[in-house]
Scaffold this motif. Structure first.
Motif, PDB file in Angstrom:
ATOM      1  N   ASP A  56     -21.877   8.771  32.876  1.00  0.00           N
ATOM      2  CA  ASP A  56     -22.997   7.911  32.506  1.00  0.00           C
ATOM      3  C   ASP A  56     -24.326   8.619  32.699  1.00  0.00           C
ATOM      4  OD1 ASP A  56     -21.269   5.909  31.837  1.00  0.00           O
ATOM      5  OD2 ASP A  56     -21.654   4.666  33.605  1.00  0.00           O
ATOM      6  N   GLU A  57     -24.360   9.586  33.619  1.00  0.00           N
ATOM      7  CA  GLU A  57     -25.588  10.332  33.858  1.00  0.00           C
ATOM      8  C   GLU A  57     -25.944  11.244  32.688  1.00  0.00           C
ATOM      9  OE1 GLU A  57     -27.629   9.933  36.505  1.00  0.00           O
ATOM     10  OE2 GLU A  57     -26.294   8.274  37.044  1.00  0.00           O
ATOM     11  N   ALA A  58     -24.984  11.468  31.793  1.00  0.00           N
ATOM     12  CA  ALA A  58     -25.233  12.335  30.631  1.00  0.00           C
ATOM     13  C   ALA A  58     -25.476  11.536  29.353  1.00  0.00           C
ATOM     14  CB  ALA A  58     -24.054  13.281  30.430  1.00  0.00           C
ATOM     15  N   LEU A  59     -25.585  10.226  29.451  1.00  0.00           N
ATOM     16  CA  LEU A  59     -25.875   9.426  28.263  1.00  0.00           C
ATOM     17  C   LEU A  59     -27.250   9.796  27.715  1.00  0.00           C
ATOM     18  CD1 LEU A  59     -24.523   5.949  29.419  1.00  0.00           C
ATOM     19  CD2 LEU A  59     -23.565   7.395  27.609  1.00  0.00           C
ATOM     20  N   SER A  60     -27.309  10.048  26.422  1.00  0.00           N
ATOM     21  CA  SER A  60     -28.543  10.450  25.758  1.00  0.00           C
ATOM     22  C   SER A  60     -28.781   9.584  24.534  1.00  0.00           C
ATOM     23  CB  SER A  60     -28.458  11.924  25.326  1.00  0.00           C
ATOM     24  OG  SER A  60     -28.162  12.781  26.396  1.00  0.00           O
ATOM     25  N   THR A  61     -29.979   9.714  23.985  1.00  0.00           N
ATOM     26  CA  THR A  61     -30.297   9.088  22.698  1.00  0.00           C
ATOM     27  C   THR A  61     -30.649  10.215  21.738  1.00  0.00           C
ATOM     28  OG1 THR A  61     -31.171   7.141  23.838  1.00  0.00           O
ATOM     29  CG2 THR A  61     -31.725   7.385  21.503  1.00  0.00           C
ATOM     30  N   PRO A  62     -29.647  10.830  21.110  1.00  0.00           N
ATOM     31  CA  PRO A  62     -29.920  11.979  20.224  1.00  0.00           C
ATOM     32  C   PRO A  62     -30.767  11.570  19.023  1.00  0.00           C
ATOM     33  CG  PRO A  62     -27.589  11.864  20.822  1.00  0.00           C
ATOM     34  CD  PRO A  62     -28.206  10.564  21.235  1.00  0.00           C
ATOM     35  N   VAL A  63     -31.578  12.518  18.564  1.00  0.00           N
ATOM     36  CA  VAL A  63     -32.435  12.274  17.413  1.00  0.00           C
ATOM     37  C   VAL A  63     -32.287  13.429  16.428  1.00  0.00           C
ATOM     38  CG1 VAL A  63     -34.109  11.020  18.821  1.00  0.00           C
ATOM     39  CG2 VAL A  63     -34.465  13.454  18.376  1.00  0.00           C
ATOM     40  N   GLU A  64     -32.764  13.213  15.214  1.00  0.00           N
ATOM     41  CA  GLU A  64     -32.866  14.301  14.238  1.00  0.00           C
ATOM     42  C   GLU A  64     -34.183  15.013  14.462  1.00  0.00           C
ATOM     43  OE1 GLU A  64     -33.753  14.014   9.686  1.00  0.00           O
ATOM     44  OE2 GLU A  64     -31.570  13.997   9.934  1.00  0.00           O
ATOM     45  N   ASP A  65     -34.142  16.311  14.574  1.00  0.00           N
ATOM     46  CA  ASP A  65     -35.338  17.057  14.897  1.00  0.00           C
ATOM     47  C   ASP A  65     -36.327  17.052  13.745  1.00  0.00           C
ATOM     48  OD1 ASP A  65     -36.272  18.854  17.204  1.00  0.00           O
ATOM     49  OD2 ASP A  65     -36.777  20.030  15.427  1.00  0.00           O
ATOM     50  N   SER A  66     -37.617  16.959  14.072  1.00  0.00           N
ATOM     51  CA  SER A  66     -38.647  16.933  13.026  1.00  0.00           C
ATOM     52  C   SER A  66     -38.866  18.304  12.406  1.00  0.00           C
ATOM     53  CB  SER A  66     -39.965  16.416  13.612  1.00  0.00           C
ATOM     54  OG  SER A  66     -40.478  17.320  14.582  1.00  0.00           O
ATOM     55  N   LEU A  67     -38.531  19.381  13.141  1.00  0.00           N
ATOM     56  CA  LEU A  67     -38.742  20.740  12.630  1.00  0.00           C
ATOM     57  C   LEU A  67     -37.469  21.371  12.091  1.00  0.00           C
ATOM     58  CD1 LEU A  67     -41.094  22.253  15.368  1.00  0.00           C
ATOM     59  CD2 LEU A  67     -41.715  21.099  13.240  1.00  0.00           C
ATOM     60  N   TYR A  68     -36.344  21.100  12.730  1.00  0.00           N
ATOM     61  CA  TYR A  68     -35.075  21.751  12.378  1.00  0.00           C
ATOM     62  C   TYR A  68     -33.983  20.689  12.197  1.00  0.00           C
ATOM     63  CZ  TYR A  68     -37.972  25.383  14.407  1.00  0.00           C
ATOM     64  OH  TYR A  68     -39.035  26.205  14.697  1.00  0.00           O
ATOM     65  N   ASP A  70     -31.559  20.330  10.241  1.00  0.00           N
ATOM     66  CA  ASP A  70     -30.212  20.727   9.845  1.00  0.00           C
ATOM     67  C   ASP A  70     -29.328  21.089  11.038  1.00  0.00           C
ATOM     68  OD1 ASP A  70     -30.862  20.379   7.200  1.00  0.00           O
ATOM     69  OD2 ASP A  70     -31.445  22.467   6.892  1.00  0.00           O
ATOM     70  N   VAL A  71     -29.897  21.116  12.234  1.00  0.00           N
ATOM     71  CA  VAL A  71     -29.130  21.460  13.432  1.00  0.00           C
ATOM     72  C   VAL A  71     -29.064  20.237  14.331  1.00  0.00           C
ATOM     73  CG1 VAL A  71     -28.888  23.069  15.355  1.00  0.00           C
ATOM     74  CG2 VAL A  71     -29.992  23.813  13.234  1.00  0.00           C
ATOM     75  N   GLY A  72     -27.850  19.893  14.786  1.00  0.00           N
ATOM     76  CA  GLY A  72     -27.660  18.708  15.608  1.00  0.00           C
ATOM     77  C   GLY A  72     -27.380  17.493  14.743  1.00  0.00           C
ATOM     78  N   ASP A  73     -26.744  16.481  15.372  1.00  0.00           N
ATOM     79  CA  ASP A  73     -26.380  15.253  14.661  1.00  0.00           C
ATOM     80  C   ASP A  73     -26.687  14.067  15.567  1.00  0.00           C
ATOM     81  OD1 ASP A  73     -25.276  13.133  13.325  1.00  0.00           O
ATOM     82  OD2 ASP A  73     -23.302  14.019  13.065  1.00  0.00           O
ATOM     83  N   PRO A  74     -27.622  13.197  15.174  1.00  0.00           N
ATOM     84  CA  PRO A  74     -27.957  12.045  16.015  1.00  0.00           C
ATOM     85  C   PRO A  74     -26.820  11.055  16.175  1.00  0.00           C
ATOM     86  CG  PRO A  74     -29.084  11.910  13.893  1.00  0.00           C
ATOM     87  CD  PRO A  74     -28.463  13.272  13.965  1.00  0.00           C
ATOM     88  N   GLY A  75     -25.727  11.228  15.429  1.00  0.00           N
ATOM     89  CA  GLY A  75     -24.569  10.342  15.575  1.00  0.00           C
ATOM     90  C   GLY A  75     -23.661  10.696  16.735  1.00  0.00           C
ATOM     91  N   VAL A  76     -23.905  11.861  17.382  1.00  0.00           N
ATOM     92  CA  VAL A  76     -23.047  12.334  18.476  1.00  0.00           C
ATOM     93  C   VAL A  76     -23.852  12.398  19.767  1.00  0.00           C
ATOM     94  CG1 VAL A  76     -21.744  14.313  19.356  1.00  0.00           C
ATOM     95  CG2 VAL A  76     -21.560  13.656  16.941  1.00  0.00           C
ATOM     96  N   ASP A  77     -23.286  11.840  20.830  1.00  0.00           N
ATOM     97  CA  ASP A  77     -23.851  11.968  22.174  1.00  0.00           C
ATOM     98  C   ASP A  77     -22.811  12.673  23.038  1.00  0.00           C
ATOM     99  OD1 ASP A  77     -25.019  11.751  24.651  1.00  0.00           O
ATOM    100  OD2 ASP A  77     -24.801   9.567  24.804  1.00  0.00           O
ATOM    101  N   ALA A  78     -22.947  14.004  23.166  1.00  0.00           N
ATOM    102  CA  ALA A  78     -22.015  14.771  23.985  1.00  0.00           C
ATOM    103  C   ALA A  78     -22.235  14.433  25.456  1.00  0.00           C
ATOM    104  CB  ALA A  78     -22.211  16.263  23.749  1.00  0.00           C
TER     105      ALA A  78
END
Length: 489
Positions: A56-68, A70-78
């Motif tokens: 639970d300490e690693a819960l995040s709210t991922p976002v799509e980056d404003s600059l990049y 194409d890298v990362g996916d806001p649908g996944v919270d590793a």
């Protein structure tokens, strides 16, 4: 930063600014002389067993980056990466088994991770059941439906020869990121703003923090090095296997990996914090700068509060820069990259960047400005020069960088990590110190990281915190420094 940046950037910037003929730091303060040891043997490292993390300490709210974007996916919270990695220097082959525990941040028919194209996935399971994956370019798509807030365990088997990825910058001191193989087939990594995907499947964005565990195997007498505490080390005469655990969540750009012929030196910081230096065997000269870590840590604790992690360390690699990889800083093998000034800079990042991390790369100034400011404070003290006089040396260079790469808070995304995000914000913090006075300023500087422990933040949140704590309306002040096309007077 510094990839080949960080303080490697500082070194380059000093040279470009004409501030000093070589960019070398002041002489290091006196410090302890740590004892050296050889490569790990067949016994345990003696480090305590890592406790299982509360995911639970690693819960995040991922976002799509404003600059990049194409890298990362806001649908996944590793939440937790367990990486078993074997490096074969004879064939330059990395073989990996990765177990990723994740939370679905969105309901969808599939989900995506980032994984470098040279690595081929040979098997995948989701919650113990075989699952299909498609891999186009760096996009690894897991063909299975997921439901918001449900947790899943993905296991991947993969192998190949990783390649670094292109860096979005015009800087002369680096042009690639991620997994790097040197002339002796040793391995190191630096990966800001992205590039972790060159060696494992990852949601490669700073808004998604996760726990990490590593099991690293390499032919003896080489060893594998990663973040956190080393929990075991075994040498069966052919292969050395080491394990590490990172006991606080980290963003992917703050993860490090190295395989090579290393010598280990142990030290201790304030409050008994264990410190480990990994230097190329027989190259003890790097310890001259690195062994100032306890003194640097004590200096910074006076301004920032207690060091926020359970361990600290350094690994020296074939680079021109340094990077604040969490609890195990990656230093290039140059005099400047391993200098006391660089040590101060990279340690500051453990509060500003590691403990509290930008949600979006647009706000990397939050990391670099404070690291540069406290570094320059330290350098001015070492030189015996008044801070105002010392900072005046950088104003012309700051103006040049702002014009070339854009304002620190609205920079050209093809010029990541250049001098504009370092020196403008450093001068900004000095200006705010003048406005607020020392007591209020340093109370805020100290309070911010602890108020966002292991979390992410953006400019609005940071400025709101400063305004609440100071009682001042500072919107125009920050707009001028972060978005203005000219340096405020």
């Amino acid at each position: 930063m510094r990839r080949r940046a960080g303080l490697g950037l500082a070194a380059a910037a000093l040279a470009l600014a004409g501030c000093g003929s070589s960019g070398e730091a002041a002489s290091p303060p006196a410090g302890p002389s740590p004892s050296s040891a050889g490569a790990p043997d067949a016994t345990s490292s003696g480090a305590p067993e890592a406790a299982l993390p509360d995911l639970d300490e690693a819960l995040s709210t991922p976002v799509e980056d404003s600059l990049y974007p194409d890298v990362g996916d806001p649908g996944v919270d590793a939440l937790h990466y367990d990486l078993e990695l074997d490096w074969d220097p004879a064939t330059d082959t990395l073989t990996g088994t990765q177990t990723l525990t994740l939370r679905a941040a969105e309901t969808d028919d599939d989900f995506q991770l980032d994984l470098g194209a040279p690595l081929e996935v040979s098997g995948a399971t989701l919650d113990g059941e075989p699952v299909e994956v498609s891999h186009t370019g760096k996009d690894l798509v897991v063909e299975a439906p997921v439901v918001t807030d449900e947790r899943y365990v993905l296991v991947l088997e993969y192998a190949g020869t990783p390649r670094p990825v292109d860096a979005p910058t015009t800087r002369a001191d680096f042009d690639s990121l991620g997994f790097t193989i040197d002339a002796e087939h040793q391995v190191w990594t630096m990966q800001e703003p992205f590039g972790a995907y060159s060696w494992y499947a990852v949601n490669d964005h700073p808004s998604d923090k996760a726990y990490y565990e590593f099991t690293l195997s390499v032919p003896s007498p080489w060893t594998g090095i990663a973040n956190g505490l080393q929990t075991s080390s075994e040498d069966d005469g052919t292969t050395t296997t080491t394990t590490y655990a990172l006991d606080d969540p980290a963003a992917s750009y703050l993860v490090t990996l190295a395989f090579g012929d290393y010598q280990r030196t142990d030290d201790e910081g304030p409050g008994g914090v264990p410190i480990t230096y990994w230097t190329p065997r027989g190259e003890d000269q790097y310890l001259d700068g690195l062994s100032t870590t306890p003194e640097a840590m004590a200096y910074l604790e006076d301004y920032l509060g207690p060091y926020p992690f359970a361990s600290a360390g350094a690994v020296v690699v074939d680079s021109e820069s340094a990077m604040e990889t969490q609890t195990m800083v990656t230093y290039g093998d140059t005099d400047y990259a391993t200098s006391p000034a660089t040590v101060v800079h990279e340690l500051v990042h453990h509060w500003y960047g590691d403990q509290v991390t930008p949600t979006d790369w647009r706000d990397v100034w939050m990391n670099e400005g404070m690291a540069m400011y406290l570094q320059l404070m330290w350098e001015a003290e070492q030189e015996g020069t008044p801070l105002d006089t010392f900072l005046d040396r950088y104003r012309a260079y700051e103006a040049e960088q702002r014009e070339a790469a854009g304002p620190p808070g609205d920079f050209d995304p093809t010029r990541f990590g250049e001098g504009n995000i370092y020196y403008g914000p450093a001068l900004m913090w000095h200006g705010l110190r003048d406005v607020l006075g020392d007591d209020r300023f340093f109370e805020i500087v100290r309070g911010w990281p602890a108020s966002r422990d292991n979390a992410n933040a953006d400019r609005d949140g940071f400025v709101s915190y400063i305004e609440e704590q100071s009682g001042e309306d500072l919107g125009d002040f920050f707009d001028a420094w972060l978005l203005g096309t000219t340096t405020p007077g």
